[in-house]
Design an enzyme around this catalytic site. Structure first.
Site, short mmCIF file in Angstrom:
data_model
loop_
_atom_site.label_atom_id
_atom_site.label_comp_id
_atom_site.label_asym_id
_atom_site.label_seq_id
_atom_site.Cartn_x
_atom_site.Cartn_y
_atom_site.Cartn_z
N GLU A 1 45.51 64.99 29.61
CA GLU A 1 45.26 63.57 29.49
C GLU A 1 43.93 63.43 28.78
O GLU A 1 42.90 63.91 29.27
CB GLU A 1 45.14 62.98 30.90
N GLU B 1 36.77 52.61 35.88
CA GLU B 1 36.20 53.94 36.05
C GLU B 1 34.96 53.91 36.93
O GLU B 1 34.16 52.99 36.86
CB GLU B 1 35.80 54.54 34.68
#
Lengths: 280, 410
Positions: A51, A62
């Site tokens: 990924e 995040e």
């Protein structure tokens, strides 16, 4: 045809009776060359699917580790096109490992969905995870990706109830990414016992393999999740290795980045491979 | 002369927006992580139910009157009118509200909604601190814990408001990611929300974010325009030629504009912050200097580079220092119904001082940007014209910033 890499990989692993080990790294962190070397080393360290983050200035989902990784990559001159170039460079020596891009919508919208999809397919990208593009807003992007055979991989969350789940997994392919904790990346820890029923639910609704991420950092956690899911995603733990190598400094800090990430990957891969998939 | 159009004769198209998907044309929508999707959908349903509930509306109206002090006055700025020598200039005095700005209008509406939804913890983002103060105020009033995210840069330049929030019992968390301004505070608030989905209500301060926030905040702020429309009709017997407001995210402006949308003869003028000048690239004028993109849950005009990375905004006014704008403004810009201009830091500072000297009103730096364009407009419209400007906040919080800009020490 490129999404066949993902399908093939999951089919092969199912035959082996184990979960896929999915590693997230930020493209271009801390710089292009170091990042390419790291990504090139991941399959050898036991990573089944890569990924690759494409940096965005405002990564709202995040936690601090990946926020900092994005800022480092941007500072090093990374752009969406450079990230695609990194994939193309990786493909020169690896034709089999699936690569899934992960990031936010605005760089894709800015590039134009069709132009992005065409470039991504050319570079050898197999799938896309776009954090802030829910199914309600995804039609145009999905059309563009389907036209070139790149999978749109959807996120489902603990808050996604049975009523909403069919909407979320519609038009998804490759696999489904189950976000195991309500929160940002790399902060809370996943609870494997709560993950098992959720994975079964998502699998039943989608008919696709289910990979679990957000909150998996240690070999123990990875092994526990590998018993109940088709894939285990680790991200922030790798990004932390990058940061630690940079903070340690020294002449070889970039080589240390690659060495530390690959060593971490090997340890986690071993844990995932040791866990046989149970009944899902 | 603008003959007022009776409500029954007005086209109702403007009120039909956003559509069911939260879109104003191509703008707006719902661009959030899946973890938040069920929450924003639930919020949309809860707000629709509250909006239709007379008890909720009556409770809100009561707080507006007895807690905030609404309606706010419509004041004829006689000396400024004479100074510019053109159209009559009126100020809609939302700086006289409890807490000192228009932000309380929205904070009250949302806190009553959060209570209906059974939420027990409130989070908010703030730039200048006005929305943070308004949120801390209503949280104190209803006994709910409150966390306010504020960029570290803004914490420094808006110290009085940080202290006010603390006095009101709120926890102010400085945000150091990015450049430590409003956009970073909004990112951090969204990260908190996604982590605390069970009990937390995110009280967004501007008419942006995922649907239903842009529509909801607009509705709460539209009390400004509704009052203004009625007041100016009472005072002048006709509608104004133009209404003017400053724009960061654009909540005070959309609140003023919206009730006038169907009055085609009324010009709607939004003033963005041009910072050091649009040509320098150091500004906060999303419509003038940006292009459409997706950030913070909605599609709208954004300051961004060729790669779609968000560019940091700059303005002397912390409340306008945001690289985006509410999606309805993007729509009004593209349809041409509203006009968007800009004023620099310097022009806003000059207007700030002029207003204090001529009218005995110290404006916030945000409406000082609007005022900076009112002079040109007054001369353009001439003596028969009428302008209503929203004085959306008072300037007490800005005296340190202004002193520094003027090279003085307090």
């Amino acid at each position: 045809m490129s999404h066949n890499r993902i399908d093939k990989r999951f089919a092969a692993l199912a035959a082996e009776g184990r979960a896929a080990f999915v590693a997230y790294v930020m493209g271009g962190d801390p710089d292009y060359d170091t990042s390419l070397k790291t990504v090139q080393g991941l399959p050898g360290a036991g990573v089944d699917i890569i990924e690759l983050g494409y940096a965005f200035s405002d990564p709202m989902a995040e936690g601090p580790p990946i926020q900092r990784a994005a800022l480092r990559a941007l500072k090093a001159g990374m752009t969406l096109n450079r990230t695609l170039q990194l994939v193309a460079d990786f493909r020169k020596s690896d034709a089999d490992t699936p690569i899934v891009l992960m990031g936010y919508l605005n760089p894709l919208f800015s590039a134009g969905y069709e132009a992005f999809a065409a470039r991504a397919a050319d570079a050898g990208v197999d799938g896309l995870i776009c954090v802030d593009c829910p199914p309600e807003e995804a039609d145009e992007l999905t059309d563009a990706l389907e036209a070139v055979g790149v999978s749109l991989i959807r996120l489902t969350a603990p808050t996604t109830d049975d009523k909403r789940l069919p909407t979320v997994v519609k038009r998804t392919s490759g696999f489904v990414y189950y976000v195991s904790v309500a929160g940002v990346t790399g902060v809370k820890s996943a609870d494997a016992s709560a993950v098992a029923p959720a994975v079964a639910r998502v699998k039943a609704a989608s008919g696709l393999p289910v990979a679990v991420g957000f909150g998996i950092r240690t070999p123990e956690q990875a092994a526990a999740v590998a018993k109940v899911a088709d894939g285990v995603v680790v991200g922030s733990a790798f990004v932390d290795e990058v940061q630690a190598a940079l903070e340690a400094g020294g002449e070889n800090s970039n080589e240390n980045v690659t060495a530390r990430v690959l060593s971490k990957a090997a340890a986690l891969a071993k844990a995932v491979r040791s866990a046989r998939v149970g009944k899902a | 002369m603008n003959a007022p159009v009776k409500p029954s004769e007005r086209p109702n198209d403007w009120n039909s927006l956003p559509d069911a998907r939260g879109k104003f044309g191509q703008f707006g929508g719902l661009y959030v992580a899946e973890t938040l999707m069920p929450l924003v959908l639930e919020l949309g349903e809860a707000y629709a139910a509250a909006k239709a509930d007379p008890d909720y509306q009556a409770e809100l109206a009561s707080f507006h009157r007895h807690y905030t002090g609404r309606p706010s006055p419509m004041y004829f700025a006689e000396r400024l009118t004479a100074y510019y020598g053109g159209a009559k200039i009126y100020f809609k005095r939302d700086e006289l509200n409890h807490t000192g700005s228009h932000k309380i209008n929205n904070a009250l509406g949302q806190i009553l909604l959060a209570r209906r939804m059974g939420k027990t913890r409130i989070i908010a983002e703030t730039g200048a601190g006005q929305h943070g103060v308004a949120t801390a105020t209503v949280c104190a009033r209803f006994g709910l814990p409150c966390v306010v995210y504020m960029g570290a840069t803004d914490v420094e330049r808006q110290k009085p408001n940080v202290f006010r929030m603390n006095l009101l019992g709120a926890e102010v968390r400085p945000v150091t990611s990015g450049t430590g301004t409003l956009k970073d505070a909004m990112n951090e608030a969204m990260r908190d929300w996604v982590t605390n989905v069970e009990d937390t209500y995110y009280l967004i301060g501007t008419a942006a974010g995922p649907h239903p926030y842009p529509a909801m905040v607009r509705d709460f702020q539209s009390i400004i325009g509704h009052e203004a429309r009625e007041q100016i009709l009472g005072l002048e017997g006709r509608l104004p030629d133009a209404v003017v407001a400053c724009i960061g995210g654009g909540s005070n402006a959309i609140g003023l504009f919206h009730p006038f949308l169907a009055d085609e003869g009324v010009r709607l003028i939004g003033v963005e912050a041009a910072g050091h000048g649009i040509e320098t690239g150091e500004h906060a004028a999303s419509l003038t200097g940006g292009r459409p993109g997706v950030l913070h849950g909605n599609k709208t005009y954004l300051l961004q580079d060729d790669d779609g990375q968000i560019i940091d905004a700059h303005s002397i006014s912390a409340g306008l220092d945001y690289p985006g704008i509410g999606p309805e403004h993007s729509f009004l810009h593209e349809t041409g119904r509203a006009e968007y201009v800009s004023a620099t830091d310097k022009e806003a500072l000059a207007a700030f001082q002029l207003c204090a000297e001529q009218e005995g009103i110290i404006p916030a730096l945000e409406p000082a940007h609007a005022l900076a364009r009112v002079g040109d407009l007054a001369r353009e419209l001439g003596k028969d014209g009428i302008i209503v400007m929203n004085m959306c906040g008072r300037g007490d919080k800005d005296i340190f910033t202004v002193a520094e800009a003027l090279g003085r020490t307090i």
